[in-house]
Design an enzyme around this catalytic site. Structure first.
Site, PDB file in Angstrom:
ATOM      1  N   PHE A 220       5.340  31.655   1.761  1.00 22.93           N
ATOM      2  CA  PHE A 220       4.870  30.805   2.371  1.00 22.93           C
ATOM      3  C   PHE A 220       5.791  29.479   2.804  1.00 22.93           C
ATOM      4  O   PHE A 220       5.514  28.427   2.251  1.00 22.93           O
ATOM      5  CB  PHE A 220       3.495  30.465   1.766  1.00 22.93           C
ATOM      6  CG  PHE A 220       2.071  31.536   1.706  1.00 22.93           C
ATOM      7  CD1 PHE A 220       2.150  32.457   2.863  1.00 22.93           C
ATOM      8  CD2 PHE A 220       1.684  31.126   0.867  1.00 22.93           C
ATOM      9  CE1 PHE A 220       1.100  33.388   2.829  1.00 22.93           C
ATOM     10  CE2 PHE A 220       0.130  32.217   1.336  1.00 22.93           C
ATOM     11  CZ  PHE A 220       0.042  33.405   2.057  1.00 22.93           C
TER      12      PHE A 220
ATOM     13  N   SER B 282      -1.223  38.181   1.391  1.00 23.77           N
ATOM     14  CA  SER B 282       0.194  38.384   0.927  1.00 23.77           C
ATOM     15  C   SER B 282       0.568  38.695  -0.035  1.00 23.77           C
ATOM     16  O   SER B 282       0.011  38.584  -1.342  1.00 23.77           O
ATOM     17  CB  SER B 282       1.155  37.107   1.776  1.00 23.77           C
ATOM     18  OG  SER B 282       1.952  37.206   0.726  1.00 23.77           O
TER      19      SER B 282
ATOM     20  N   ASN C 184       3.095  37.936  -1.958  1.00 26.09           N
ATOM     21  CA  ASN C 184       4.435  36.941  -2.469  1.00 26.09           C
ATOM     22  C   ASN C 184       4.194  35.205  -2.919  1.00 26.09           C
ATOM     23  O   ASN C 184       4.652  35.136  -2.864  1.00 26.09           O
ATOM     24  CB  ASN C 184       5.668  37.078  -1.130  1.00 26.09           C
ATOM     25  CG  ASN C 184       5.633  38.524  -0.671  1.00 26.09           C
ATOM     26  OD1 ASN C 184       6.106  38.931  -0.791  1.00 26.09           O
ATOM     27  ND2 ASN C 184       6.224  37.976   1.076  1.00 26.09           N
ATOM     28  N   THR C 185       2.679  35.541  -2.813  1.00 26.02           N
ATOM     29  CA  THR C 185       2.277  34.645  -3.700  1.00 26.02           C
ATOM     30  C   THR C 185       1.399  35.133  -5.185  1.00 26.02           C
ATOM     31  O   THR C 185       0.290  35.418  -4.882  1.00 26.02           O
ATOM     32  CB  THR C 185       1.401  33.617  -2.340  1.00 26.02           C
ATOM     33  OG1 THR C 185       2.055  33.251  -2.167  1.00 26.02           O
ATOM     34  CG2 THR C 185       0.583  32.136  -3.497  1.00 26.02           C
TER      35      THR C 185
ATOM     36  N   ASN D 229      -2.645  43.348   6.220  1.00 26.30           N
ATOM     37  CA  ASN D 229      -1.417  42.338   5.900  1.00 26.30           C
ATOM     38  C   ASN D 229      -0.287  43.562   5.721  1.00 26.30           C
ATOM     39  O   ASN D 229      -0.487  45.104   5.695  1.00 26.30           O
ATOM     40  CB  ASN D 229      -1.560  41.687   4.581  1.00 26.30           C
ATOM     41  CG  ASN D 229      -0.342  40.541   4.548  1.00 26.30           C
ATOM     42  OD1 ASN D 229       1.374  40.181   5.021  1.00 26.30           O
ATOM     43  ND2 ASN D 229      -1.216  39.103   4.565  1.00 26.30           N
TER      44      ASN D 229
END
Length: 365
Positions: A121, A182, A184-185, A253
């Site tokens: 993000f 996501s 990635n967080t 996603n």
């Protein structure tokens, strides 16, 4: 022109360097009088009656949209709107600017027609995006804003970040997507499940109702789900979404799966997009369509490179579809090719409009 001239140059650069160069170039071109018209003449998809559709009171000139992640800050909206997309999604945006994860964090997997990213993000924040949206009036296509939470915000306070984004961006968006999927967080995907999802969506729907009254305009809001949910997790998530009053679902996603990859970058951490996701996302669309009895619109995303890929998702239950990875590998001509191909497929199967084909495979299974 893209495949013969631009792609060879861009693919010699590091992926993220090429990405920023492309966005900067499109942003600069958007300020040049006549540039958007030229791009539309070169790459724009014709507005065929059979492929246009209307959802939530919004007209989409064609069903092929740009997925979130490519234009996080809305810098290239004007040019992306000119190259054949039926709608453009910007973001993911967070309330406060953040740099994202450490570099390198984006990898090409050409052997697999795929990308892996762990961007995290990275964006300039909701206030910056609001200014970009305000400067882009008289849009030729709808703009969806994808909202998320800042990395430093704990999950128990995540709702505050989503509501902050809505309050800042509601006057300037056409529709919203809630990103809780996501990879990635850290911890973000936990918001897809149980009481956390119910509480988050309840607060969001209430805020959307208040903003509707304040601005006298109703905007739809969708939830973006991960393709890695188990059947039980997906069933519970869809049930919660339906009960919440949210307007639709984006499926899907990126995935954490790595089966069958050939690229030396296959072991990199992050979300995988592109061709390895094609069948996985289509099957998830099919399951969601069945769970909702076709009553909740679905946007299909994941591994769409051809008109046939898009058509499979539409017949599985998607009312709209989105591209990302195929744009990187194929260039902007992919949009026109897919829209034209969809029109031909609809005619082949005797459909006079795209909405007639939505969920057709579910109806015959």
């Amino acid at each position: 022109m893209y495949k013969s001239l631009l792609k060879p140059v861009l693919f010699r650069l590091q992926p993220e360097t090429a990405h920023h160069l492309m966005i900067a170039g499109l942003s600069a071109a958007g300020a040049v009088p006549g540039a958007a018209g030229l791009m539309h003449a070169m790459y724009g998809a014709d507005d065929w009656p059979d492929t246009s559709t209307e959802l939530w009171g919004i007209r989409f000139p064609n069903p092929v949209g740009l997925a979130a992640g490519l234009d996080k800050d809305g810098r290239a909206m004007k040019m992306f709107s000119a190259v054949g997309f039926g709608f453009v999604e910007v973001g993911t945006v967070t309330p406060r600017p953040q740099p994202g994860n450490e570099k390198p964090r984006l990898y090409r997997l050409p052997e697999d027609g795929a990308l892996i990213n762990r961007m995290g993000f990275n964006n300039r924040g909701a206030d910056y995006l609001a200014e970009r949206l305000k400067s882009f009036n008289n849009r030729p296509v709808p703009v969806m804003v994808n909202i998320g939470k800042n990395k430093v915000t704990p999950n128990e306070k995540a709702v505050d970040d989503y509501l902050s984004c809505l309050r800042t961006l509601y006057p300037h968006a056409d529709l919203f997507a809630v990103n809780i999927s996501s990879p990635n967080t850290p911890g973000l995907r936990d918001l897809q499940q149980g009481d956390a999802l119910a509480e988050l969506l309840s607060a969001i729907v209430q805020e959307m109702a208040a903003l509707r009254q304040k601005y006298n305009r109703k905007l739809p809001i969708l939830v973006k789900l991960a393709p890695d949910l188990s059947p039980g997790e997906l069933e519970r998530a869809v049930e919660t979404i339906c009960e919440s009053g949210v307007d639709g679902i984006i499926a899907t996603n990126t995935t954490l799966r790595r089966e069958g990859l050939k690229s030396p970058h296959a072991s990199e951490t992050g979300g995988l997009s592109g061709k390895p996701l094609t069948a996985l996302s289509t099957e998830m669309i099919r399951r969601i369509y069945g769970l909702t009895l076709g009553k909740l619109p679905i946007i299909g995303c994941g591994g769409i490179f051809t008109a046939e890929d898009a058509y499979e998702k539409i017949r599985a239950g998607a009312s709209l579809v989105q591209l990302y990875t195929s744009l990187i590998y194929e260039g902007p001509a992919v949009n026109r090719r897919i829209v034209r191909g969809l029109s031909e497929l609809l005619r082949r199967d005797g459909y006079s409009r795209l909405s007639d084909a939505v969920g057709a495979d579910a109806a015959t299974s």
